[in-house]
Design an enzyme around this catalytic site. Sequence first.
Site, PDB file in Angstrom:
ATOM      1  N   PRO A   2      20.603  23.963  53.047  1.00 41.00           N
ATOM      2  CA  PRO A   2      20.306  23.278  54.301  1.00 41.00           C
ATOM      3  C   PRO A   2      21.524  22.639  54.957  1.00 41.00           C
ATOM      4  CG  PRO A   2      18.690  22.709  52.642  1.00 41.00           C
ATOM      5  CD  PRO A   2      19.817  23.408  51.946  1.00 41.00           C
ATOM      6  N   GLU A   3      21.903  23.203  56.079  1.00 40.98           N
ATOM      7  CA  GLU A   3      22.948  22.643  56.923  1.00 40.98           C
ATOM      8  C   GLU A   3      22.269  22.172  58.213  1.00 40.98           C
ATOM      9  OE1 GLU A   3      26.365  25.302  57.172  1.00 40.98           O
ATOM     10  OE2 GLU A   3      25.857  26.188  55.250  1.00 40.98           O
ATOM     11  N   LYS A  59      23.587  16.651  58.174  1.00 39.03           N
ATOM     12  CA  LYS A  59      22.612  17.255  57.267  1.00 39.03           C
ATOM     13  C   LYS A  59      21.570  16.255  56.788  1.00 39.03           C
ATOM     14  CE  LYS A  59      26.356  20.197  55.616  1.00 39.03           C
ATOM     15  NZ  LYS A  59      27.219  20.544  54.453  1.00 39.03           N
ATOM     16  N   HIS A  93       8.892  22.069  42.745  1.00 41.00           N
ATOM     17  CA  HIS A  93       9.923  21.076  42.438  1.00 41.00           C
ATOM     18  C   HIS A  93       9.789  19.849  43.324  1.00 41.00           C
ATOM     19  CE1 HIS A  93      11.630  24.228  40.002  1.00 41.00           C
ATOM     20  NE2 HIS A  93      11.577  25.029  41.045  1.00 41.00           N
ATOM     21  N   ARG A 112      17.132  22.047  42.672  1.00 45.43           N
ATOM     22  CA  ARG A 112      18.329  21.712  41.887  1.00 45.43           C
ATOM     23  C   ARG A 112      18.678  20.238  41.866  1.00 45.43           C
ATOM     24  NH1 ARG A 112      22.127  26.852  43.363  1.00 45.43           N
ATOM     25  NH2 ARG A 112      20.359  28.216  43.230  1.00 45.43           N
ATOM     26  N   ARG A 250      35.337  27.331  47.667  1.00 48.30           N
ATOM     27  CA  ARG A 250      34.051  27.830  48.145  1.00 48.30           C
ATOM     28  C   ARG A 250      34.095  29.318  48.398  1.00 48.30           C
ATOM     29  NH1 ARG A 250      31.832  22.741  47.998  1.00 48.30           N
ATOM     30  NH2 ARG A 250      31.070  23.960  46.259  1.00 48.30           N
TER      31      ARG A 250
END
Length: 262
Positions: A2-3, A59, A93, A112, A250
């Site tokens: 998610p950006e 974000k 989750h 996560r 990255r």
Amino acid sequence: MPELPDVEIFKRYLDSTALHQPVERAEVKSRTILDGVEARQVQSALENRQLTETRRHGKYLLVRLDEGEWLTLHFGMTGGLQYFKNPERDPLHDRLLISFDNGYHLAFDCQRMLGSVGLVDSPEELIERKDLGPDALELDRPAFHERLQGRRGMVKPALMNQRIIAGIGNVYSDEILFQARYHPKTAVKDLNTTALDALFDAMREVLQTAIDCRADPDRFPDSYLLPHRGEGGPCPVCGGEIEKVKVSGRGTYYCPACQLAP
DNA sequence: AGTACCACCTGACGGC
DNA sequence: TGCCGTCAGGTGGTAC
């Protein structure tokens, strides 16, 4: 991942579902995601209140509780929201579950656990505490120049630096640089005024297009890199091979033919 | 100031 | 089959 565009879609989703519903109860299911607050603080901040307003900065999604505090949500890499009635639809989750008087629930799902949930008195407090730069879609052209000029590093890490500009992550920085035709390792100091203008235009264009496409890569224009993101895939512009390199740690995809070496 | 590297975290995937 | 290393990537810390 998610950006900015993804979080904007979460914001609109929350606005169209959970706003103005009295909260019956809230349950923190994983303390790991709490950012500087206790579970009981989050619960008591939510219970018997309503979600009255949302804002997004970079974000982060901020949700106002009545006329008071703001709940802050950061989605890490795998976070999302789910509004549902049937308990069977409670995501796997689920880390924070807000239950409304109308029998519906809003889950903050985060596989996560790289996301976070916090409380602040104002959006400004969050921006200050996290040292965030201006939101990528709020910032105007002169401010964009001002924030990048004089930087020493490479352009991709600069775009991703939340202190410089808030909202751009690994995926959309690649897309912006692909659309602007700049190599991710280009030094910021090598971008003249015209080049910075082009980068600014590409940034706005990419972020707005992504929002219009509901941040769903399947809806993106054919000319976009993102749906073809992967090593060896064909460049949507020239048909050449997309390459993968590491840029400040990255995974970075780009077209060596379209995006000239720095 | 910028970069390199590590850690957090879970699940997918490839190699043997 | 199952075990292990590696990767994904947003953020944040440390060392240089």
